[in-house]
Write a protein that holds these residues in place. Structure first.
Motif, PDB file in Angstrom:
ATOM      1  N   GLY A  42       1.970  34.814   7.444  1.00 28.52           N
ATOM      2  CA  GLY A  42       2.466  34.939   6.067  1.00 28.52           C
ATOM      3  C   GLY A  42       2.109  36.284   5.469  1.00 28.52           C
ATOM      4  N   ASN A  43       1.993  36.313   4.134  1.00 24.35           N
ATOM      5  CA  ASN A  43       1.707  37.572   3.436  1.00 24.35           C
ATOM      6  C   ASN A  43       0.402  38.207   3.911  1.00 24.35           C
ATOM      7  OD1 ASN A  43       4.003  37.463   1.879  1.00 24.35           O
ATOM      8  ND2 ASN A  43       3.022  36.350   0.203  1.00 24.35           N
ATOM      9  N   MET A  44      -0.585  37.374   4.249  1.00 24.23           N
ATOM     10  CA  MET A  44      -1.865  37.889   4.748  1.00 24.23           C
ATOM     11  C   MET A  44      -1.862  38.014   6.269  1.00 24.23           C
ATOM     12  SD  MET A  44      -3.862  38.396   2.173  1.00 24.23           S
ATOM     13  CE  MET A  44      -5.562  38.369   2.706  1.00 24.23           C
ATOM     14  N   ASP A  63       4.151  31.407  13.978  1.00 27.44           N
ATOM     15  CA  ASP A  63       4.329  30.842  12.637  1.00 27.44           C
ATOM     16  C   ASP A  63       5.379  29.747  12.754  1.00 27.44           C
ATOM     17  OD1 ASP A  63       3.725  31.989   9.517  1.00 27.44           O
ATOM     18  OD2 ASP A  63       5.408  30.600   9.747  1.00 27.44           O
ATOM     19  N   ILE A  64       5.236  28.747  11.920  1.00 30.22           N
ATOM     20  CA  ILE A  64       6.187  27.641  11.928  1.00 30.22           C
ATOM     21  C   ILE A  64       7.571  28.124  11.470  1.00 30.22           C
ATOM     22  CG2 ILE A  64       5.897  26.756   9.559  1.00 30.22           C
ATOM     23  CD1 ILE A  64       5.301  24.018  10.863  1.00 30.22           C
ATOM     24  N   MET A  99      -4.449  31.368   9.703  1.00 36.21           N
ATOM     25  CA  MET A  99      -4.367  31.840   8.316  1.00 36.21           C
ATOM     26  C   MET A  99      -3.227  31.066   7.652  1.00 36.21           C
ATOM     27  SD  MET A  99      -5.767  33.578   6.158  1.00 36.21           S
ATOM     28  CE  MET A  99      -5.911  34.793   4.908  1.00 36.21           C
ATOM     29  N   LEU A 100      -3.556  29.834   7.217  1.00 30.45           N
ATOM     30  CA  LEU A 100      -2.533  28.889   6.752  1.00 30.45           C
ATOM     31  C   LEU A 100      -2.739  28.575   5.273  1.00 30.45           C
ATOM     32  CD1 LEU A 100      -2.827  26.654   9.935  1.00 30.45           C
ATOM     33  CD2 LEU A 100      -0.986  28.267   9.405  1.00 30.45           C
ATOM     34  N   PRO A 101      -1.703  28.032   4.617  1.00 31.16           N
ATOM     35  CA  PRO A 101      -1.797  27.877   3.166  1.00 31.16           C
ATOM     36  C   PRO A 101      -2.872  26.905   2.667  1.00 31.16           C
ATOM     37  CG  PRO A 101       0.497  27.684   3.908  1.00 31.16           C
ATOM     38  CD  PRO A 101      -0.363  27.709   5.130  1.00 31.16           C
ATOM     39  N   THR A 128      -8.002  29.585   2.852  1.00 34.26           N
ATOM     40  CA  THR A 128      -8.875  29.056   1.792  1.00 34.26           C
ATOM     41  C   THR A 128      -8.595  27.563   1.667  1.00 34.26           C
ATOM     42  OG1 THR A 128      -8.631  31.166   0.639  1.00 34.26           O
ATOM     43  CG2 THR A 128      -9.655  29.364  -0.577  1.00 34.26           C
ATOM     44  N   GLY A 156      -7.106  40.463  -0.944  1.00 34.78           N
ATOM     45  CA  GLY A 156      -5.662  40.371  -1.173  1.00 34.78           C
ATOM     46  C   GLY A 156      -4.830  41.048  -0.102  1.00 34.78           C
ATOM     47  N   PHE A 272      -0.282  37.356  -3.794  1.00 35.33           N
ATOM     48  CA  PHE A 272      -0.979  36.071  -3.651  1.00 35.33           C
ATOM     49  C   PHE A 272      -0.253  35.084  -4.562  1.00 35.33           C
ATOM     50  CE2 PHE A 272      -5.149  33.780  -4.871  1.00 35.33           C
ATOM     51  CZ  PHE A 272      -4.963  32.831  -3.878  1.00 35.33           C
ATOM     52  N   LYS A 273       0.447  34.125  -3.916  1.00 36.31           N
ATOM     53  CA  LYS A 273       1.312  33.231  -4.700  1.00 36.31           C
ATOM     54  C   LYS A 273       0.523  32.455  -5.760  1.00 36.31           C
ATOM     55  CE  LYS A 273       4.325  32.651  -0.739  1.00 36.31           C
ATOM     56  NZ  LYS A 273       4.312  31.961   0.549  1.00 36.31           N
ATOM     57  N   LYS A 279      -4.041  26.234  -6.196  1.00 36.26           N
ATOM     58  CA  LYS A 279      -4.719  25.420  -5.171  1.00 36.26           C
ATOM     59  C   LYS A 279      -6.220  25.738  -5.160  1.00 36.26           C
ATOM     60  CE  LYS A 279      -4.781  27.319  -1.303  1.00 36.26           C
ATOM     61  NZ  LYS A 279      -5.537  28.177  -0.439  1.00 36.26           N
TER      62      LYS A 279
HETATM   63  P1  NAD Z   1       1.695  32.494   2.927  1.00 41.11           P
HETATM   64  O1  NAD Z   1       2.281  31.273   2.323  1.00 41.11           O
HETATM   65  O2  NAD Z   1       2.347  33.806   2.665  1.00 41.11           O
HETATM   66  O3  NAD Z   1       1.590  32.319   4.526  1.00 41.11           O
HETATM   67  C1  NAD Z   1       1.212  31.151   5.180  1.00 41.11           C
HETATM   68  C2  NAD Z   1       2.017  31.060   6.469  1.00 41.11           C
HETATM   69  O4  NAD Z   1       1.595  29.922   7.221  1.00 41.11           O
HETATM   70  C3  NAD Z   1       3.515  30.894   6.224  1.00 41.11           C
HETATM   71  O5  NAD Z   1       4.242  31.941   6.866  1.00 41.11           O
HETATM   72  C4  NAD Z   1       3.842  29.519   6.820  1.00 41.11           C
HETATM   73  O6  NAD Z   1       5.132  29.453   7.392  1.00 41.11           O
HETATM   74  C5  NAD Z   1       2.761  29.390   7.873  1.00 41.11           C
HETATM   75  N1  NAD Z   1       2.475  28.016   8.312  1.00 41.11           N
HETATM   76  C6  NAD Z   1       2.368  26.889   7.580  1.00 41.11           C
HETATM   77  N2  NAD Z   1       2.085  25.845   8.380  1.00 41.11           N
HETATM   78  C7  NAD Z   1       2.009  26.319   9.646  1.00 41.11           C
HETATM   79  C8  NAD Z   1       1.740  25.727  10.927  1.00 41.11           C
HETATM   80  N3  NAD Z   1       1.461  24.424  11.065  1.00 41.11           N
HETATM   81  N4  NAD Z   1       1.765  26.525  12.001  1.00 41.11           N
HETATM   82  C9  NAD Z   1       2.031  27.842  11.900  1.00 41.11           C
HETATM   83  N5  NAD Z   1       2.294  28.461  10.728  1.00 41.11           N
HETATM   84  C10 NAD Z   1       2.288  27.707   9.614  1.00 41.11           C
HETATM   85  O7  NAD Z   1       0.171  32.516   2.464  1.00 41.11           O
HETATM   86  P2  NAD Z   1      -0.834  33.769   2.463  1.00 41.11           P
HETATM   87  O8  NAD Z   1      -0.724  34.478   1.174  1.00 41.11           O
HETATM   88  O9  NAD Z   1      -0.716  34.513   3.737  1.00 41.11           O
HETATM   89  O10 NAD Z   1      -2.244  32.981   2.395  1.00 41.11           O
HETATM   90  C11 NAD Z   1      -2.741  32.295   3.527  1.00 41.11           C
HETATM   91  C12 NAD Z   1      -4.136  31.763   3.155  1.00 41.11           C
HETATM   92  O11 NAD Z   1      -4.976  32.860   2.755  1.00 41.11           O
HETATM   93  C13 NAD Z   1      -4.130  30.780   1.975  1.00 41.11           C
HETATM   94  O12 NAD Z   1      -5.094  29.777   2.188  1.00 41.11           O
HETATM   95  C14 NAD Z   1      -4.519  31.655   0.788  1.00 41.11           C
HETATM   96  O13 NAD Z   1      -5.119  30.907  -0.254  1.00 41.11           O
HETATM   97  C15 NAD Z   1      -5.481  32.631   1.445  1.00 41.11           C
HETATM   98  N6  NAD Z   1      -5.578  33.957   0.809  1.00 41.11           N
HETATM   99  C16 NAD Z   1      -4.462  34.613   0.378  1.00 41.11           C
HETATM  100  C17 NAD Z   1      -4.600  35.872  -0.227  1.00 41.11           C
HETATM  101  C18 NAD Z   1      -3.399  36.656  -0.731  1.00 41.11           C
HETATM  102  O14 NAD Z   1      -3.591  37.630  -1.473  1.00 41.11           O
HETATM  103  N7  NAD Z   1      -2.171  36.297  -0.353  1.00 41.11           N
HETATM  104  C19 NAD Z   1      -5.860  36.437  -0.378  1.00 41.11           C
HETATM  105  C20 NAD Z   1      -6.971  35.765   0.114  1.00 41.11           C
HETATM  106  C21 NAD Z   1      -6.823  34.520   0.706  1.00 41.11           C
END
Ligand code: NAD
Length: 328
Positions: A42-44, A63-64, A99-101, A128, A156, A272-273, A279
């Protein structure tokens, strides 16, 4: 050039670590020769995985979402493999990052991916999630004879891109030490917090501050701008005064207040959504309620993000709270 010097720096760090560890322990592994799995692009996940690649690791990503896999392949200019299933990634790698949601995604992914795990394989979850879920996943992993670290991150998307994340790690310290090179490829600080779940307590409490401070900056800047202040000038006042914080200086919620590529300057995309921040704030509420600790400002912030999410803004970067307040 920059990439080469990053790789060299990482190699130097690995060499230093090798000398430290050969002196203190025999568990050192030459990670440079091993293949790393990265699940959750995902974004991270994508920028973190790209930093592992830049530092010389071989990588299999998964990724799914087929769309995220395609973006990853394109951004890596074909230098990366992607797996067809979670089991395939695990069967062909030594260390695996996830690194999942949310908690549910992590639990369901681990219940599948552990089907093809090998003894002593290492799993590092950077999502997280609740400390209790992380402890449960640790039990699942360890019951297969594998090792687990819960290593949520701060910094981030900008920190993920620049390789300057902070990792807050819970689990076995020797496992962390043996895999420090992997963390060095993606971050500038790795803080060992204690037993399983402890890194997540630190991360969740930190994100409570992040949510509250972002609302504070959005609220004050909305008022100042409505009373006639120029956004850029006002941001420069705050950033040289006592209101200065990460939300004002790096991820300012007001479009045009900073001259960087923070999400507010990009229609609140690719950050960061807001739903993920919500959540984390709810995870904080649960921890506080279970331990009878008052968190009045977090409660108010959660109310605001619930309202914002129900208006369809949950997919935007959480700094969109400024737009929400401005349009009220
Ligand atoms: P995101 O939603 O952009 O990415 C998550 C990815 O996981 C998605 O691409 C989704 O398709 C994939 N996914 C979901 N289920 C799956 C599975 N079973 N198998 C494979 N892939 C799967 O989220 P993000 O922003 O990358 O954040 C990921 C985690 O990091 C979260 O827990 C978030 O709280 C934490 N985080 C995010 C940030 C930020 O700035 N974005 C900063 C610190 C921590």
């Amino acid at each position: 050039m920059k990439m080469l010097s990053r790789t060299r720096n990482s190699a130097v760090r690995c060499l230093l670590l090798y000398h430290q560890q050969t002196a203190s322990s025999k568990i050192y592994k030459r990670w440079k020769s091993n293949v790393v799995g990265f699940i959750g692009l995902g974004n991270m996940g994508i920028p973190m995985a790209k930093n592992l690649l830049k530092n010389g690791y071989q990588l299999i990503g998964y990724d799914i979402s087929a769309n995220r896999m395609e973006i990853f392949r394109q951004e890596s200019h074909g230098s990366v493999q992607t797996g067809n299933t979670l089991q395939e990634v695990v069967a062909n790698t030594e260390a695996v990052f996830t690194m999942l949601p949310e908690c549910t995604h992590v639990l369901s992914a681990y219940s599948v991916l552990l089907e093809s795990s090998k003894k002593n394989q290492v799993f590092i979850d950077c999502s997280t999630i609740s400390p209790d879920t992380s402890k449960k996943v640790a039990e699942m992993v360890e019951s297969k004879g594998c090792k687990f670290l819960g290593a949520p991150v701060s910094g981030g998307v900008v920190g993920a891109v620049n390789g300057t994340l902070t990792f807050m790690v819970g689990g076995d310290k020797d496992t962390l030490v043996a895999h420090q090179c992997l963390f060095n490829a993606m971050g500038s600080r790795t803080i060992y917090c204690g037993n399983h779940g402890s890194g997540l307590i630190a991360k969740i409490c930190n994100n409570m501050i992040l949510g509250m401070s972002t609302v504070a900056v959005a609220e004050a800047m909305n008022l100042g701008i409505k009373l006639g202040l120029d956004p850029k000038l006002f941001a420069s006042v705050i950033n040289t005064s006592s209101g200065r914080c990460w939300a004002s200086e790096v991820n300012n919620p007001v479009p045009g207040a900073l001259e960087n590529n923070c999400p507010s300057n990009n229609e609140y995309k690719n950050g960061f959504k807001a739903d993920l921040l919500l959540k984390d704030m709810n995870l904080g509420k649960t921890l506080a309620n279970n331990s009878h600790v008052p968190i009045p400002l977090t409660d108010k912030t959660v109310e605001m993000y619930n309202a914002l999410s129900s208006k369809g803004l949950g997919d935007k970067d959480f700094s969109v709270v400024y737009k929400y307040l401005k349009d009220l």
